[in-house]
Scaffold this motif. Structure first.
Motif, PDB file in Angstrom:
ATOM      1  N   ASP A  76      -2.375  -6.288  -0.140  1.00 46.89           N
ATOM      2  CA  ASP A  76      -1.023  -6.955   0.217  1.00 46.89           C
ATOM      3  C   ASP A  76      -0.286  -6.024   1.196  1.00 46.89           C
ATOM      4  O   ASP A  76       0.244  -6.344   2.152  1.00 46.89           O
ATOM      5  CB  ASP A  76      -0.202  -7.092  -1.084  1.00 46.89           C
ATOM      6  CG  ASP A  76      -0.445  -8.259  -1.858  1.00 46.89           C
ATOM      7  OD1 ASP A  76      -0.887  -9.460  -1.276  1.00 46.89           O
ATOM      8  OD2 ASP A  76      -0.133  -8.297  -2.942  1.00 46.89           O
ATOM      9  N   GLU A  77      -0.388  -4.727   0.694  1.00 47.49           N
ATOM     10  CA  GLU A  77       0.437  -3.748   1.725  1.00 47.49           C
ATOM     11  C   GLU A  77      -0.440  -3.530   3.086  1.00 47.49           C
ATOM     12  O   GLU A  77       0.381  -3.457   4.152  1.00 47.49           O
ATOM     13  CB  GLU A  77       0.296  -2.369   1.179  1.00 47.49           C
ATOM     14  CG  GLU A  77       1.264  -2.302  -0.070  1.00 47.49           C
ATOM     15  CD  GLU A  77       0.986  -1.004  -1.335  1.00 47.49           C
ATOM     16  OE1 GLU A  77       1.657  -1.299  -2.179  1.00 47.49           O
ATOM     17  OE2 GLU A  77      -0.046  -0.611  -0.927  1.00 47.49           O
ATOM     18  N   GLY A  78      -1.695  -3.584   3.138  1.00 46.05           N
ATOM     19  CA  GLY A  78      -2.399  -3.650   4.453  1.00 46.05           C
ATOM     20  C   GLY A  78      -2.105  -5.013   5.386  1.00 46.05           C
ATOM     21  O   GLY A  78      -1.911  -4.971   6.723  1.00 46.05           O
ATOM     22  N   LEU A  79      -1.999  -6.087   4.624  1.00 46.83           N
ATOM     23  CA  LEU A  79      -1.497  -7.201   5.562  1.00 46.83           C
ATOM     24  C   LEU A  79      -0.119  -7.165   6.124  1.00 46.83           C
ATOM     25  O   LEU A  79       0.217  -7.437   7.199  1.00 46.83           O
ATOM     26  CB  LEU A  79      -1.625  -8.642   4.527  1.00 46.83           C
ATOM     27  CG  LEU A  79      -2.904  -8.818   4.267  1.00 46.83           C
ATOM     28  CD1 LEU A  79      -3.040 -10.311   3.368  1.00 46.83           C
ATOM     29  CD2 LEU A  79      -3.933  -9.218   5.523  1.00 46.83           C
ATOM     30  N   ALA A  80       0.703  -6.626   5.147  1.00 49.84           N
ATOM     31  CA  ALA A  80       2.228  -6.363   5.876  1.00 49.84           C
ATOM     32  C   ALA A  80       2.107  -5.210   6.976  1.00 49.84           C
ATOM     33  O   ALA A  80       2.858  -5.714   8.048  1.00 49.84           O
ATOM     34  CB  ALA A  80       2.953  -5.473   4.528  1.00 49.84           C
ATOM     35  N   PHE A  81       1.333  -4.519   6.818  1.00 44.68           N
ATOM     36  CA  PHE A  81       1.171  -3.166   7.944  1.00 44.68           C
ATOM     37  C   PHE A  81       1.000  -4.009   9.026  1.00 44.68           C
ATOM     38  O   PHE A  81       1.711  -3.839  10.208  1.00 44.68           O
ATOM     39  CB  PHE A  81       0.334  -2.275   7.456  1.00 44.68           C
ATOM     40  CG  PHE A  81       0.329  -1.116   8.341  1.00 44.68           C
ATOM     41  CD1 PHE A  81       1.248  -0.735   9.128  1.00 44.68           C
ATOM     42  CD2 PHE A  81      -0.525   0.010   8.059  1.00 44.68           C
ATOM     43  CE1 PHE A  81       1.180   0.442   9.762  1.00 44.68           C
ATOM     44  CE2 PHE A  81      -0.547   1.295   8.614  1.00 44.68           C
ATOM     45  CZ  PHE A  81       0.357   1.379   9.665  1.00 44.68           C
ATOM     46  N   ILE A  82      -0.290  -4.677   9.392  1.00 44.31           N
ATOM     47  CA  ILE A  82      -0.611  -5.339  10.635  1.00 44.31           C
ATOM     48  C   ILE A  82       0.042  -6.492  10.845  1.00 44.31           C
ATOM     49  O   ILE A  82       0.091  -6.910  12.016  1.00 44.31           O
ATOM     50  CB  ILE A  82      -2.043  -5.578  10.527  1.00 44.31           C
ATOM     51  CG1 ILE A  82      -2.347  -6.813   9.569  1.00 44.31           C
ATOM     52  CG2 ILE A  82      -2.858  -4.469  10.260  1.00 44.31           C
ATOM     53  CD1 ILE A  82      -3.911  -7.216   9.884  1.00 44.31           C
TER      54      ILE A  82
END
Length: 220
Positions: free
Chosen positions: A152-158
């Motif tokens: 979830d956090e990686g998707l938010a980042f990109i």
């Protein structure tokens, strides 16, 4: 020339605007105003938590508004990601078996807040961990009092910072595991973001491991 100070409140509002523009409220089955009201309580927490942190760069950002799979599934959010300046949507690696993604839960060390959204601070794509296996990267993060990112956090980042995913600047998401030796990762394939996985003990020259400060701030 004096640099304009970083305004965390403006940044928070910009992140919400970006998610609204991409259609997050519709995917969540909400009106735009309901979506904005849902995450609004995090605004003051973002300002407090970002105090003293530098302005965003391609590699490191002061905070992220993270929408979780409790509100919108991984694949619909992945399909809304693109590389900076590009239009091809992100996609899931074929090596994920059907119904595989829900098995990748945050590791217990993260203490991810429950609910549909939360804040993550001082997020770095982990270039220093390139060519290190995720297992070794995890040791390096721990020594710095940092912890890895989840899917979830990686998707938010990109999603919020498409520039974060670049050639030879891709990253593992060691914070999501499913009980085996696989580690999710975001990299570039066919001109678009791809959510795949690598092995916990295998290094790659083009793949770092993203990390952030340990604390995560939820809506409660």
């Amino acid at each position: 020339m004096t640099e304009t100070p970083f305004d965390a409140e403006t940044e928070f509002d910009s992140q919400i605007d970006r998610l609204v523009e991409l259609g997050y409220p519709t995917l969540a089955g909400m009106t735009e105003s309901a979506f904005r009201d849902l995450v609004a309580p995090l605004r003051s927490r973002a300002v407090d938590g970002a105090a003293g942190l530098p302005r965003p760069t391609d590699a490191r950002v002061p905070f992220l508004l993270v929408v979780t799979r409790d509100l919108i599934g991984v694949e619909p959010r992945l399909a809304l990601t693109t590389l900076a300046g590009k239009h091809k949507p992100g996609f899931l690696d074929r090596h994920y078996a059907e119904d595989d993604l829900p098995r990748f839960d945050p590791i217990k060390e993260l203490e991810v807040p429950p609910g549909p959204a939360y804040l993550l601070f001082d997020v770095d794509r982990g270039e220093e961990f390139r060519n290190l296996a995720p297992a070794a990267a995890m040791e390096g993060m721990t020594a710095q009092d940092r912890l890895p990112l989840t899917i979830d956090e990686g998707l938010a980042f990109i999603t919020l910072y498409p520039e974060a995913l670049a050639s030879n600047r891709c990253f593992s998401l060691v914070g999501s595991r499913c009980g085996d030796k696989r580690v999710p990762a975001l990299w570039i394939s066919q001109g678009a973001p791809k959510l795949g996985w690598c092995w916990y003990g295998n290094p790659h020259t083009w793949l770092g491991s993203a990390s952030a400060r340990p604390e995560r701030v939820g809506l409660d």
